[in-house]
Design a protein around this motif. Structure first.
Motif, mmCIF file in Angstrom:
data_model
loop_
_atom_site.group_PDB
_atom_site.id
_atom_site.type_symbol
_atom_site.label_atom_id
_atom_site.label_comp_id
_atom_site.label_asym_id
_atom_site.label_seq_id
_atom_site.Cartn_x
_atom_site.Cartn_y
_atom_site.Cartn_z
ATOM 1 N N MET A 58 -7.751 34.735 -37.031
ATOM 2 C CA MET A 58 -9.192 34.576 -37.444
ATOM 3 C C MET A 58 -10.166 34.849 -36.322
ATOM 4 N N ALA A 59 -11.493 35.155 -36.787
ATOM 5 C CA ALA A 59 -12.381 35.606 -35.921
ATOM 6 C C ALA A 59 -13.761 34.860 -36.488
ATOM 7 N N GLY A 60 -14.539 34.662 -35.507
ATOM 8 C CA GLY A 60 -16.031 34.287 -35.932
ATOM 9 C C GLY A 60 -16.908 35.336 -35.929
ATOM 10 N N GLY A 61 -18.048 35.407 -36.741
ATOM 11 C CA GLY A 61 -19.106 36.203 -36.589
ATOM 12 C C GLY A 61 -20.522 35.931 -36.506
ATOM 13 N N PHE A 62 -21.330 36.321 -35.490
ATOM 14 C CA PHE A 62 -22.513 35.681 -35.390
ATOM 15 C C PHE A 62 -23.519 36.760 -35.242
ATOM 16 N N LEU A 63 -24.817 36.192 -35.770
ATOM 17 C CA LEU A 63 -25.776 37.352 -35.753
ATOM 18 C C LEU A 63 -27.249 36.626 -36.210
ATOM 19 N N THR A 64 -28.243 37.083 -36.283
ATOM 20 C CA THR A 64 -29.737 36.579 -36.550
ATOM 21 C C THR A 64 -30.157 37.336 -37.815
ATOM 22 N N ILE A 65 -30.522 36.716 -38.979
ATOM 23 C CA ILE A 65 -31.423 37.435 -40.152
ATOM 24 C C ILE A 65 -32.853 36.990 -39.938
ATOM 25 N N THR A 66 -33.733 37.836 -39.785
ATOM 26 C CA THR A 66 -35.254 37.621 -39.659
ATOM 27 C C THR A 66 -35.849 37.959 -40.951
ATOM 28 N N ASN A 67 -36.756 37.072 -41.556
ATOM 29 C CA ASN A 67 -37.342 37.107 -42.753
ATOM 30 C C ASN A 67 -38.720 37.351 -42.469
ATOM 31 N N ALA A 68 -39.279 38.732 -42.506
ATOM 32 C CA ALA A 68 -40.724 38.813 -42.583
ATOM 33 C C ALA A 68 -41.442 38.757 -43.530
ATOM 34 N N GLY A 69 -40.817 38.390 -44.668
ATOM 35 C CA GLY A 69 -41.753 38.264 -46.104
ATOM 36 C C GLY A 69 -42.071 36.993 -46.267
ATOM 37 N N GLY A 70 -42.999 36.854 -47.260
ATOM 38 C CA GLY A 70 -43.462 35.303 -47.651
ATOM 39 C C GLY A 70 -42.667 34.624 -48.446
ATOM 40 N N GLU A 74 -20.666 43.387 -45.103
ATOM 41 C CA GLU A 74 -21.776 43.173 -45.990
ATOM 42 C C GLU A 74 -22.295 41.996 -46.399
ATOM 43 N N LEU A 75 -23.602 41.686 -45.778
ATOM 44 C CA LEU A 75 -24.123 40.580 -46.292
ATOM 45 C C LEU A 75 -24.706 40.500 -47.776
ATOM 46 N N HIS A 76 -24.681 39.570 -48.553
ATOM 47 C CA HIS A 76 -25.133 39.415 -49.824
ATOM 48 C C HIS A 76 -26.007 38.057 -50.162
ATOM 49 N N PHE A 77 -27.203 38.365 -50.752
ATOM 50 C CA PHE A 77 -28.285 37.489 -50.851
ATOM 51 C C PHE A 77 -28.466 37.150 -52.309
ATOM 52 N N GLU A 78 -29.424 36.153 -52.331
ATOM 53 C CA GLU A 78 -29.720 35.726 -53.706
ATOM 54 C C GLU A 78 -30.818 36.669 -54.175
ATOM 55 N N LYS A 79 -31.468 37.071 -53.545
ATOM 56 C CA LYS A 79 -32.791 37.940 -53.926
ATOM 57 C C LYS A 79 -32.766 39.321 -53.290
ATOM 58 N N SER A 80 -32.367 39.725 -52.039
ATOM 59 C CA SER A 80 -32.504 40.792 -51.606
ATOM 60 C C SER A 80 -31.148 41.865 -51.803
ATOM 61 N N ASP A 81 -31.281 43.001 -51.576
ATOM 62 C CA ASP A 81 -30.169 44.033 -51.770
ATOM 63 C C ASP A 81 -29.160 43.587 -50.487
ATOM 64 N N PRO A 82 -27.727 43.954 -50.747
ATOM 65 C CA PRO A 82 -26.947 43.750 -49.650
ATOM 66 C C PRO A 82 -27.453 44.419 -48.457
ATOM 67 N N ILE A 83 -26.881 43.952 -47.278
ATOM 68 C CA ILE A 83 -27.176 44.855 -46.109
ATOM 69 C C ILE A 83 -25.725 44.760 -45.173
ATOM 70 N N THR A 84 -25.525 46.254 -45.060
ATOM 71 C CA THR A 84 -24.188 46.424 -44.360
ATOM 72 C C THR A 84 -24.493 46.648 -42.600
ATOM 73 N N VAL A 85 -23.735 45.835 -42.114
ATOM 74 C CA VAL A 85 -23.852 45.720 -40.555
ATOM 75 C C VAL A 85 -22.600 46.110 -39.820
ATOM 76 N N GLU A 86 -22.559 47.089 -38.980
ATOM 77 C CA GLU A 86 -21.535 47.207 -38.115
ATOM 78 C C GLU A 86 -21.769 46.196 -37.022
ATOM 79 N N VAL A 87 -20.840 45.406 -36.901
ATOM 80 C CA VAL A 87 -20.472 44.388 -35.932
ATOM 81 C C VAL A 87 -19.818 44.718 -34.600
ATOM 82 N N PRO A 88 -20.422 44.591 -33.190
ATOM 83 C CA PRO A 88 -19.759 45.249 -32.314
ATOM 84 C C PRO A 88 -18.618 44.109 -31.928
ATOM 85 N N VAL A 89 -17.410 44.159 -31.423
ATOM 86 C CA VAL A 89 -16.623 43.414 -30.866
ATOM 87 C C VAL A 89 -16.643 43.249 -29.508
#
Length: 150
Positions: free
Chosen positions: A46-58, A125-140
């Motif tokens: 098993m593994a953990g994943g960590f990141l920050t999602i910034t929302n510049a929208g209103g 791939e991150l899935h959201f309630e309103k936004s389109d999915p975002i694909t991220v290449e996560v470094p190990v």
């Protein structure tokens, strides 16, 4: 007939203005950006994943799920009172951010199909309630990797 044409023109102009207003208000949609993503090299299956999602929208959004070819069982967990529990979503506030970090909220990859090594990249791939999915290449990173916030 002239009166009818004028009414029709006014209706078309009003409909166009309403449609444009609905589409062009940039403050009314989430504007998401992902940064700081990493996965410590797993030492078990098993593994953990960590990141920050910034929302510049209103408008706020929610992270509703994460998928990856690395595992068919990817879940989201929050840590409260030093106990980990699975959650269905994470809130991403308007003009704010969601931090997934060691010791706090995070992504869990269970039953890994293979063990990625330090230096590899894992696609998620991150899935959201309103936004389109975002694909991220996560470094190990190294198993003990824990970046400090500045």
């Amino acid at each position: 007939m002239n009166r009818r044409t004028t009414s029709l023109s006014a209706a078309v102009a009003l409909a166009t203005a309403l449609a444009l207003t609905g589409c062009s208000s940039s403050g009314d949609t989430p504007e998401l950006k992902v940064s700081g993503a990493y996965m410590p090299q797993p030492v078990m299956d098993m593994a953990g994943g960590f990141l920050t999602i910034t929302n510049a929208g209103g408008t706020a959004d929610k992270l509703t799920s994460v998928t990856s070819p690395l595992s068919d069982d990817v879940t989201m967990h929050e840590t409260k009172n030093q106990k980990m529990q699975q959650v269905k979503s994470f809130d991403i506030p308007a003009n704010g951010e969601l931090n997934l970090e060691r010791g706090g909220n995070h992504i869990m990859f269970m039953a890994l199909k293979q063990k990625p090594r330090q230096g590899d990249k894992v696609s998620i791939e991150l899935h959201f309630e309103k936004s389109d999915p975002i694909t991220v290449e996560v470094p190990v990173e190294a198993p003990n990797h824990n970046p400090q916030k500045h």
